[in-house]
Design a protein around this motif. Structure first.
Motif, mmCIF file in Angstrom:
data_model
loop_
_atom_site.group_PDB
_atom_site.id
_atom_site.type_symbol
_atom_site.label_atom_id
_atom_site.label_comp_id
_atom_site.label_asym_id
_atom_site.label_seq_id
_atom_site.Cartn_x
_atom_site.Cartn_y
_atom_site.Cartn_z
ATOM 1 N N TYR A 1 0.941 -1.011 -0.183
ATOM 2 C CA TYR A 1 -0.037 -0.357 0.024
ATOM 3 C C TYR A 1 0.935 1.345 -0.175
ATOM 4 C CZ TYR A 1 -3.531 3.361 1.600
ATOM 5 O OH TYR A 1 -5.036 4.183 2.244
ATOM 6 N N GLY A 2 0.880 2.021 -1.234
ATOM 7 C CA GLY A 2 1.659 3.092 -0.957
ATOM 8 C C GLY A 2 1.445 4.281 -0.086
ATOM 9 N N ALA A 3 2.360 4.439 0.754
ATOM 10 C CA ALA A 3 2.406 5.427 2.113
ATOM 11 C C ALA A 3 1.893 6.569 1.460
ATOM 12 C CB ALA A 3 3.206 5.719 2.756
ATOM 13 N N GLY A 4 1.132 7.593 2.338
ATOM 14 C CA GLY A 4 0.521 9.294 2.070
ATOM 15 C C GLY A 4 -0.653 9.295 0.618
ATOM 16 N N ALA B 1 6.949 -4.755 10.542
ATOM 17 C CA ALA B 1 7.730 -4.862 9.936
ATOM 18 C C ALA B 1 8.796 -4.237 10.820
ATOM 19 C CB ALA B 1 8.103 -3.764 9.116
ATOM 20 N N CYS B 2 10.098 -5.425 10.201
ATOM 21 C CA CYS B 2 11.233 -5.342 11.206
ATOM 22 C C CYS B 2 12.263 -5.230 10.334
ATOM 23 C CB CYS B 2 11.975 -5.898 12.373
ATOM 24 S SG CYS B 2 11.743 -7.822 11.796
ATOM 25 N N TYR B 3 13.872 -5.060 10.751
ATOM 26 C CA TYR B 3 15.281 -4.428 9.759
ATOM 27 C C TYR B 3 16.641 -4.826 10.737
ATOM 28 C CZ TYR B 3 11.594 -1.590 8.962
ATOM 29 O OH TYR B 3 10.108 -0.479 8.245
ATOM 30 N N GLY C 1 19.210 -2.881 11.227
ATOM 31 C CA GLY C 1 19.066 -1.489 11.546
ATOM 32 C C GLY C 1 17.509 -0.448 10.125
ATOM 33 N N HIS C 2 16.561 0.360 11.258
ATOM 34 C CA HIS C 2 16.465 1.213 10.032
ATOM 35 C C HIS C 2 16.844 2.403 10.382
ATOM 36 C CE1 HIS C 2 12.833 4.456 9.526
ATOM 37 N NE2 HIS C 2 12.037 3.165 8.973
ATOM 38 N N THR C 3 16.447 3.065 8.660
ATOM 39 C CA THR C 3 17.615 4.038 8.900
ATOM 40 C C THR C 3 17.706 5.159 9.438
ATOM 41 O OG1 THR C 3 15.624 5.192 7.021
ATOM 42 C CG2 THR C 3 17.590 3.786 5.796
ATOM 43 N N GLU C 4 16.540 5.630 10.631
ATOM 44 C CA GLU C 4 16.777 5.830 11.229
ATOM 45 C C GLU C 4 16.904 6.047 12.735
ATOM 46 O OE1 GLU C 4 12.139 7.953 11.031
ATOM 47 O OE2 GLU C 4 12.082 7.613 8.638
ATOM 48 N N SER C 5 17.550 4.528 12.630
ATOM 49 C CA SER C 5 17.633 4.309 14.050
ATOM 50 C C SER C 5 19.589 5.182 13.805
ATOM 51 C CB SER C 5 17.935 2.988 14.231
ATOM 52 O OG SER C 5 15.824 2.549 14.174
HETATM 53 P P1 FAD Z 1 8.218 2.295 12.885
HETATM 54 O O1 FAD Z 1 7.710 1.285 13.382
HETATM 55 O O2 FAD Z 1 7.104 3.320 12.875
HETATM 56 O O3 FAD Z 1 9.967 3.514 12.849
HETATM 57 C C1 FAD Z 1 9.976 4.827 12.493
HETATM 58 C C2 FAD Z 1 11.786 4.847 12.618
HETATM 59 O O4 FAD Z 1 11.264 4.753 14.606
HETATM 60 C C3 FAD Z 1 12.370 3.098 13.156
HETATM 61 O O5 FAD Z 1 13.447 4.132 13.678
HETATM 62 C C4 FAD Z 1 12.326 3.119 14.895
HETATM 63 O O6 FAD Z 1 13.210 2.575 15.603
HETATM 64 C C5 FAD Z 1 11.416 4.601 15.549
HETATM 65 N N1 FAD Z 1 10.521 4.023 16.437
HETATM 66 C C6 FAD Z 1 9.263 3.760 16.247
HETATM 67 N N2 FAD Z 1 8.554 3.272 17.127
HETATM 68 C C7 FAD Z 1 9.411 4.342 18.425
HETATM 69 C C8 FAD Z 1 9.191 4.946 18.986
HETATM 70 N N3 FAD Z 1 8.011 3.986 19.916
HETATM 71 N N4 FAD Z 1 8.983 6.337 19.860
HETATM 72 C C9 FAD Z 1 10.663 6.335 19.492
HETATM 73 N N5 FAD Z 1 10.996 5.708 17.649
HETATM 74 C C10 FAD Z 1 10.446 4.885 17.591
HETATM 75 N N6 FAD Z 1 5.981 1.186 2.937
HETATM 76 C C11 FAD Z 1 4.993 1.476 2.121
HETATM 77 O O7 FAD Z 1 4.943 2.706 2.825
HETATM 78 N N7 FAD Z 1 3.760 0.655 1.722
HETATM 79 C C12 FAD Z 1 3.956 -0.793 2.512
HETATM 80 O O8 FAD Z 1 3.138 -1.100 1.800
HETATM 81 C C13 FAD Z 1 5.575 -1.272 2.957
HETATM 82 N N8 FAD Z 1 5.447 -2.686 3.298
HETATM 83 C C14 FAD Z 1 6.585 -2.480 4.247
HETATM 84 C C15 FAD Z 1 6.741 -3.837 3.802
HETATM 85 C C16 FAD Z 1 7.647 -4.601 4.629
HETATM 86 C C17 FAD Z 1 8.372 -6.215 5.595
HETATM 87 C C18 FAD Z 1 8.578 -4.037 5.134
HETATM 88 C C19 FAD Z 1 10.345 -4.527 5.887
HETATM 89 C C20 FAD Z 1 8.380 -2.682 5.502
HETATM 90 C C21 FAD Z 1 7.993 -2.280 4.838
HETATM 91 N N9 FAD Z 1 7.358 -0.364 3.802
HETATM 92 C C22 FAD Z 1 6.092 -0.220 3.333
HETATM 93 C C23 FAD Z 1 8.011 0.543 4.271
HETATM 94 C C24 FAD Z 1 8.169 1.192 5.910
HETATM 95 O O9 FAD Z 1 7.021 1.661 5.493
HETATM 96 C C25 FAD Z 1 9.544 1.634 5.961
HETATM 97 O O10 FAD Z 1 10.216 1.336 6.661
HETATM 98 C C26 FAD Z 1 9.069 2.719 7.423
HETATM 99 O O11 FAD Z 1 10.307 4.142 7.173
HETATM 100 C C27 FAD Z 1 9.542 2.368 8.638
HETATM 101 O O12 FAD Z 1 7.791 1.792 8.878
HETATM 102 P P2 FAD Z 1 8.079 1.015 10.597
HETATM 103 O O13 FAD Z 1 6.584 0.907 9.664
HETATM 104 O O14 FAD Z 1 8.987 0.692 10.918
HETATM 105 O O15 FAD Z 1 8.270 2.435 11.427
#
Ligand code: FAD
Length: 287
Positions: free
Chosen positions: A48-51, A141-143, A146-150
């Motif tokens: 699903y395309g964000a936004g 989702a998990c990384y 590590g996630h790029t913003e961490s």
């Molecule tokens: P979050 O869990 O919110 O994390 C984002 C950042 O914030 C991380 O650095 C995390 O460490 C930090 N963070 C999280 N919780 C907290 C907190 N409570 N306090 C402080 N910091 C925090 N994108 C799309 O647009 N559409 C898709 O369909 C899609 N499918 C995906 C499927 C998979 C399997 C994966 C791995 C990614 C997918 N993505 C998709 C990409 C995803 O939306 C991006 O990676 C996005 O940047 C982070 O999403 P998230 O849900 O992990 O965010």
């Protein structure tokens, strides 16, 4: 059926597909699904395309067809970036009406800082909201790298723990090309008290430039063996495809042998590649 019930019983093999572009024909996805459903994956997820980018309106329709026409469990992605609580409630109602029980709850990438922020900061905020407003099974989702913003891997795993404690029933990883990152990630999860199933996300390479772009955006390491393979076959698309399939199979065999909970194949809507990998690995994955 809820994915957590499937993952309790077996090691899973699942696929990811994406809706065709707004300008493309929706029929193309049904041609893809005609081929994919014969492979009987444990479930198929739909991005699903964000936004509202891409063709996000089609996600629910396609997830519904997977479940109701093709009789395969579906997982609908839902990124909360830019969405209000009302928007999410509307989506949840659509999912419910279509019998969709499984949601991949995401934040989404914030591509345009000017875009409206919406009511949710992190995926975990939406997970709490969804759990309060319906009986959905939640994947997050998990990384492994590590996630790029961490800032670092410790912060990353602490935030993942918050997400799981908010109600995520299982996790799917971002793509990775070196299994050791996955195994070290499993260890960090275990130390942090994250005990939900983790499906390993595997992407077969078909195009060198595309993978390099993705690896740089997602901060994913490309091992020397993988780079050598891409360099050798970059001008021979069929050889690159075959090498990419072989590399993915090698990764999957190792992951299954080492006890991964499941494999999530990023099919890129390519049934040929999915079928080749399925043929090679499905007997290794216990049903
Ligand atoms: P979050 O869990 O919110 O994390 C984002 C950042 O914030 C991380 O650095 C995390 O460490 C930090 N963070 C999280 N919780 C907290 C907190 N409570 N306090 C402080 N910091 C925090 N994108 C799309 O647009 N559409 C898709 O369909 C899609 N499918 C995906 C499927 C998979 C399997 C994966 C791995 C990614 C997918 N993505 C998709 C990409 C995803 O939306 C991006 O990676 C996005 O940047 C982070 O999403 P998230 O849900 O992990 O965010």
């Amino acid at each position: 059926m809820k994915l957590s019930n499937i993952l309790k019983k077996q090691v899973t093999l699942s696929f990811e597909i994406f809706p065709p572009k707004r300008t493309g024909s929706i029929q193309t996805i049904y041609d893809t699904l005609d081929a994919l459903h014969e492979l009987s994956p444990d479930f198929i997820s739909v991005t699903y395309g964000a936004g509202g980018s891409g063709n996000s309106h089609a996600t629910c329709e396609i997830a519904s067809a997977i479940k109701n026409q093709y009789k395969i469990e579906s997982l609908a992605h839902l990124p909360c970036a830019g969405l209000t609580k009302e928007d999410v409630l509307t989506q949840l109602e659509n999912f419910k009406q279509n019998g969709i029980e499984n949601i991949l709850a995401l934040r989404g990438d914030i591509l345009d800082p000017k875009q409206p922020k919406g009511d949710f900061t992190h995926a975990s905020d939406m997970i709490v909201f969804i759990k309060e407003h319906g009986d959905f099974d939640i994947t997050a989702a998990c990384y492994p790298e590590g996630h790029t913003e961490s800032k670092n891997l410790v912060e990353d795993i602490q935030n993942l723990k918050k997400k799981v404690d908010s109600g995520a029933d299982q996790l799917i990883t971002q793509l990775f090309f070196h299994n050791d990152y996955f195994y070290r990630f499993q260890e960090r999860c275990s130390i942090a008290g994250i005990h939900v199933p983790i499906e390993a996300g595997i992407m077969p390479v078909v195009n060198k430039k595309q993978i390099e772009r993705m690896a740089s955006l997602c901060h994913v390491d490309l091992p020397p063996k993988f780079i050598a393979m891409m360099n050798r076959y970059e001008n021979n698309p069929e050889a690159m495809r075959d090498a990419g399939i072989a590399y993915a199979i090698d990764q999957i065999v190792d992951l299954v042998v080492q006890g991964a909970d499941g494999i999530h194949l990023y099919t890129m809507n390519n049934p040929y590649i999915a079928a080749k990998i399925y043929e090679a690995v499905h007997r290794l994955i216990s049903k």
